[in-house]
Design an enzyme around this catalytic site. Structure first.
Site: not given
Ligand SMILES: [Fe+2]
Length: 280
Positions: A81, A83, A85-86, A139, A158, A196
Site C-alpha cells: 500500500h 504509506h 513507511d512501506h 487501512h 498493514d 510491523h
Molecule cells: Fe500503513
C-alpha cells in the site's frame, strides 16, 4: 518503539512446510529485515534462478544491507500500500538495482516509481511461484495482500497483524472486516508476514478481550519471551490467528457478551473492537 536490535531472521521455508507441499516446489529463502522503528521488509530469494524480491520498501539502506550480506541482487519490489513507511525506499532501490516495482493499481497515482499495477485478476508470480493478489481495502483503499499459493505464505502489510489488525484510515469497518475475512479464509498452515512488529502491544489488548482464552494466554507468554530476547514474533499462521486474534473472532460468544453485542453482525463486533483498540 519495539526495536529488534538489528536482529535478522533467516528461515528456510522448507523447514516450515509439509513434506507434500515441499516436494512440489523449489525452496525459497526468506529473510525478515527490521526497518525503521517497527517495520519489516521481507526478502525472498529463489536459488536456482537467483531471483530476489522484497515485500515493501520501508528503508533502502536496511534492504541494501540485507541483500549485500547475502550476496543477493534485487529484481522485484512488491508494495502492499502507498504509506511512506512501506514505499520510501523505492526510488533508491529501483535506481540501484533496476528492480521492477509492483503494487496496487488502485494506488498507482500515490506510489511513485510503480512499474506494474495489480488487481485481484492479475496473474502474478515470483520466479515461477504463483502469487494471488488479494484486494484488502480498509487501512488504505487500494491495499493488497500477496498470497504465494505454492508456498503457503501471505504478506498482509498493514491489514492483518499478529493478534491485531491495521487502523482503518481510508475505508470503513465493514470493508476492513471483509478484507481480514479474505485473509482468514486462507489455508490454516499459511505463514503470515505482517508489515510491523506490533504483536506485543496487540497482545496486551487481546488479553483484555478474551482473558479466559487458553491459546491466547499461551501466545502472550510466547510473544513476551520472544520480544524480551529481541526476536521477531513473525511469521504467524492463519490457524494461530484464528485461535487468538480477537479481530478474527467476532463470532465468539464470549467476545460478543463482553461487548454487549449479542446478536450483532460480525462486522459490527469487529468495528467495535477496532474502536476500543484505538483508545487503548
Ligand atoms: Fe500503513
Amino acid at each position: 518503539m519495539l526495536e529488534i536490535a538489528g536482529c535478522v531472521v533467516l528461515l528456510r521455508l522448507t523447514q516450515l512446510m509439509s513434506p507434500t507441499r515441499v516436494s512440489r516446489m523449489r525452496a525459497l529463502d526468506i529473510a525478515l529485515l527490521p526497518c525503521l522503528s517497527d517495520n519489516y521488509a521481507v526478502l525472498l530469494h529463489e536459488k536456482s534462478s537467483g531471483e530476489t524480491a522484497v515485500i515493501d520498501a520501508s528503508s533502502a539502506s536496511a534492504i541494501k544491507a540485507g541483500l549485500t550480506e547475502r550476496g543477493w541482487k534485487l529484481n522485484h519490489i512488491f508494495i502492499t500500500h502507498h504509506h511512506t513507511d512501506h514505499t520510501a525506499g523505492i526510488a533508491e532501490l529501483k535506481a540501484f538495482y533496476g528492480a521492477s516495482v509492483t503494487g496496487p493499481d488502485a494506488e498507482a497515482d500515490r506510489i511513485t516509481g510503480l512499474t506494474r499495477g495489480v488487481t485481484a485478476s492479475t496473474k502474478l508470480d515470483f520466479a515461477g511461484h504463483a502469487i494471488n493478489v488479494i484486494e484488502t481495502p480498509g487501512h488504505t483503499l487500494g491495499h493488497v495482500t500477496y498470497f504465494f499459493s505454492d508456498d503457503a505464505i501471505a504478506f498482509t502489510g498493514d491489514t492483518l497483524f499478529s493478534l491485531g489488525c491495521g487502523r482503518i484510515f481510508e475505508g470503513d469497518g465493514q470493508m476492513m472486516w471483509e478484507s481480514v475475512s479474505k485473509i482468514a479464509a486462507l489455508p490454516g498452515d499459511t505463514n503470515v508476514y505482517c508489515g510491523h512488529e506490533y504483536t506485543l502491544n496487540n497482545s496486551r489488548f487481546a488479553i483484555t478481550i478474551e482473558p479466559e482464552n487458553e491459546a491466547l494466554k499461551a501466545r502472550v507468554a510466547e510473544v513476551e519471551a520472544a520480544r524480551a530476547a529481541g526476536k521477531p514474533t513473525l511469521p504467524t499462521t492463519i490457524d494461530a490467528e484464528l485461535a487468538t486474534n480477537p479481530f478474527l473472532r467476532p463470532r465468539s460468544r464470549t467476545i460478543k457478551a463482553r461487548l454487549g453485542l449479542q446478536g450483532a453482525p460480525d462486522w459490527e463486533v469487529f468495528t467495535r473492537l477496532r474502536l476500543l483498540k484505538n483508545k487503548a
